[in-house]
Motif scaffolding. Sequence first.
Motif, PDB file in Angstrom:
ATOM      1  N   ASP A  81       0.847  -1.195   0.000  1.00  0.00           N
ATOM      2  CA  ASP A  81       0.000   0.000   0.000  1.00  0.00           C
ATOM      3  C   ASP A  81       0.878   1.240   0.000  1.00  0.00           C
ATOM      4  O   ASP A  81       1.329   1.683   1.052  1.00  0.00           O
ATOM      5  N   HIS A  83       0.186   4.192  -0.109  1.00  0.00           N
ATOM      6  CA  HIS A  83      -0.381   5.294   0.681  1.00  0.00           C
ATOM      7  C   HIS A  83       0.247   5.407   2.054  1.00  0.00           C
ATOM      8  O   HIS A  83       0.315   6.486   2.626  1.00  0.00           O
ATOM      9  N   GLU A  86       3.141   7.631   1.746  1.00  0.00           N
ATOM     10  CA  GLU A  86       2.684   9.010   1.544  1.00  0.00           C
ATOM     11  C   GLU A  86       2.253   9.623   2.880  1.00  0.00           C
ATOM     12  O   GLU A  86       2.529  10.783   3.153  1.00  0.00           O
ATOM     13  N   MET A  87       1.599   8.826   3.707  1.00  0.00           N
ATOM     14  CA  MET A  87       1.204   9.296   5.030  1.00  0.00           C
ATOM     15  C   MET A  87       2.442   9.619   5.867  1.00  0.00           C
ATOM     16  O   MET A  87       2.490  10.627   6.565  1.00  0.00           O
TER      17      MET A  87
END
Length: 107
Positions: A81, A83, A86-87
């Motif tokens: 993932d 993301h 990115e978090m």
Amino acid sequence: MLPAHNLLDEAAVIYKVLGNNTRLMILYYLRYQEKAVAVSQIVDDLGLAQPIVSKQLGILYRYQLVCRHKKGTRVFYALDDPHIVEMTDGMLNHVRHEINDEPHPNK
């Protein structure tokens, strides 16, 4: 509206998983790979001991942050993932501001 307790509990678990700089280093390394990478390549590129890399990859896999597949005796890993990295970028930006004693963009 507040998120459900079970979501907050699971988020707290993921934050604990991300609370290890070796795991973060591995995630960022995998972020920039075009394809799945063998454990031995991760060990060589990051200069970490194989048992450490394997243990941390196991934890990342358990929490579905990386995926893996086996080819013969070799195991290959990739981000499951993107993301999540990115978090983490947001957290690194926060830390960067704190270290440099700069105001945050929304202030």
